[in-house]
Design a protein around this motif. Structure first.
Motif, short mmCIF file in Angstrom:
data_model
loop_
_atom_site.label_atom_id
_atom_site.label_comp_id
_atom_site.label_asym_id
_atom_site.label_seq_id
_atom_site.Cartn_x
_atom_site.Cartn_y
_atom_site.Cartn_z
N ARG A 94 0.85 -1.19 0.00
CA ARG A 94 0.00 0.00 0.00
C ARG A 94 0.89 1.24 0.00
O ARG A 94 1.94 1.25 0.64
N SER A 95 0.46 2.29 -0.69
CA SER A 95 1.30 3.48 -0.79
C SER A 95 1.28 4.31 0.48
O SER A 95 2.25 5.00 0.80
N GLN A 96 0.18 4.23 1.26
CA GLN A 96 0.07 5.04 2.47
C GLN A 96 -0.04 4.21 3.74
O GLN A 96 0.70 4.43 4.68
N GLU A 97 -0.97 3.26 3.75
CA GLU A 97 -1.12 2.42 4.95
C GLU A 97 -0.10 1.29 4.92
O GLU A 97 -0.44 0.11 4.78
N THR A 98 1.17 1.69 5.08
CA THR A 98 2.26 0.71 4.88
C THR A 98 2.30 -0.36 5.98
O THR A 98 2.94 -1.39 5.78
N LEU A 99 1.64 -0.13 7.12
CA LEU A 99 1.61 -1.17 8.15
C LEU A 99 0.86 -2.41 7.67
O LEU A 99 1.03 -3.50 8.23
N LYS A 100 0.05 -2.26 6.63
CA LYS A 100 -0.70 -3.39 6.08
C LYS A 100 0.09 -4.14 4.99
O LYS A 100 -0.41 -5.10 4.43
N ASN A 101 1.31 -3.67 4.69
CA ASN A 101 2.11 -4.34 3.67
C ASN A 101 2.50 -5.74 4.13
O ASN A 101 2.85 -5.96 5.30
N THR A 102 2.46 -6.69 3.19
CA THR A 102 2.84 -8.06 3.50
C THR A 102 3.62 -8.65 2.33
O THR A 102 3.67 -8.07 1.23
N ALA A 103 4.22 -9.82 2.57
CA ALA A 103 4.92 -10.54 1.50
C ALA A 103 4.98 -12.02 1.88
O ALA A 103 4.86 -12.38 3.06
N ALA A 104 5.15 -12.87 0.87
CA ALA A 104 5.28 -14.31 1.11
C ALA A 104 6.30 -14.87 0.13
O ALA A 104 6.36 -14.46 -1.03
N SER A 105 7.12 -15.79 0.62
CA SER A 105 8.10 -16.47 -0.22
C SER A 105 7.89 -17.98 -0.07
O SER A 105 7.90 -18.50 1.05
#
Length: 234
Positions: A94-105
């Protein structure tokens, strides 16, 4: 090795696929709630040999763009096997609510999934059929004879956890969306204790591309996503 695998994939009888393998898919969607359009989604699926990449960008419109101009960028990439898409990496930004950013490998060799979110990194066992929340929308193309299934169970990660989704597959029905009137397969999750539900309509003539998705929250509030444009290059 990659070219050899790609050659093997080309030799798999087309009947094993739900739809002819596509080299490129471009789709656009409108998102609305309570009858008001709040966002636009543009998605691009590209295939190179036995590798795929999907990019999805969601931009708010109208009052939402004025008060909450948060752009969502989601990427899924991985391999294409005889069983369909096999994600390697998933990114949700997310460009603003970066606390909601996630990733998976995805480590298919070690059958582990690395999740990354605001709470840090951790590892979970990786079920063999796991998709991410973006690749799952394109995996329907690779499920043979989907219309003959009564139900479907899928494991889906959003970068923070793995959910198990049970879908009941209904008979075909005609559906009108901004792109036109399409023959669809209707999938829905079974009734829960709350109003929560996921409903998906897949366009049969376009290789089971989702043409409408309705997400109903516990409160009964709904988000509706409908297909406005579609281009498929075989």
């Amino acid at each position: 090795m990659r070219s050899y695998i790609a050659l093997l994939l080309c030799c798999i009888p087309p009947a094993l696929f739900a739809a002819p393998p596509a080299q490129r898919i471009e789709a656009s969607y409108d998102v609305s709630t309570k009858g008001v359009k709040i966002a636009e989604i543009t998605e691009k699926f590209t295939r190179s040999g036995n590798h795929y990449r999907i990019e999805s960008v969601t931009k708010p419109v109208g009052l939402l763009a004025l008060f909450k101009p948060d752009t969502l960028h989601v990427v899924s990439e991985g391999d294409i096997t005889a069983q369909g898409l096999r994600p390697q990496n998933f990114i949700y930004r997310r460009s603003q609510e970066t606390l909601k950013n996630t990733a998976a490998s995805f480590d298919w060799g070690q059958t582990t999934l690395m999740l990354s979110d605001r709470y840090g990194q951790r590892f979970e066992p990786l079920p063999p059929d796991t998709q991410d929340r973006l690749s799952v929308q394109y995996q329907f193309r690779y499920i043979p004879f989907l219309h003959e299934h009564k139900e479907l169970v899928m494991h889906i990660t959003n970068g923070s956890k793995i959910d198990t989704r049970h879908y009941v597959i209904r008979s075909r029905e005609m559906l009108s969306v901004p792109m036109g009137t399409l023959e669809t397969l209707y999938l829905s999750t079974p009734p829960e204790a709350t109003a929560w539900k996921t409903e998906i309509w897949l366009s049969v003539e376009n290789g089971n591309v989702p043409c409408k998705i309705v997400l109903t929250e516990d409160s009964g509030d709904q988000l509706t996503q409908v297909l406005t444009a579609l281009s498929i290059t075989q």
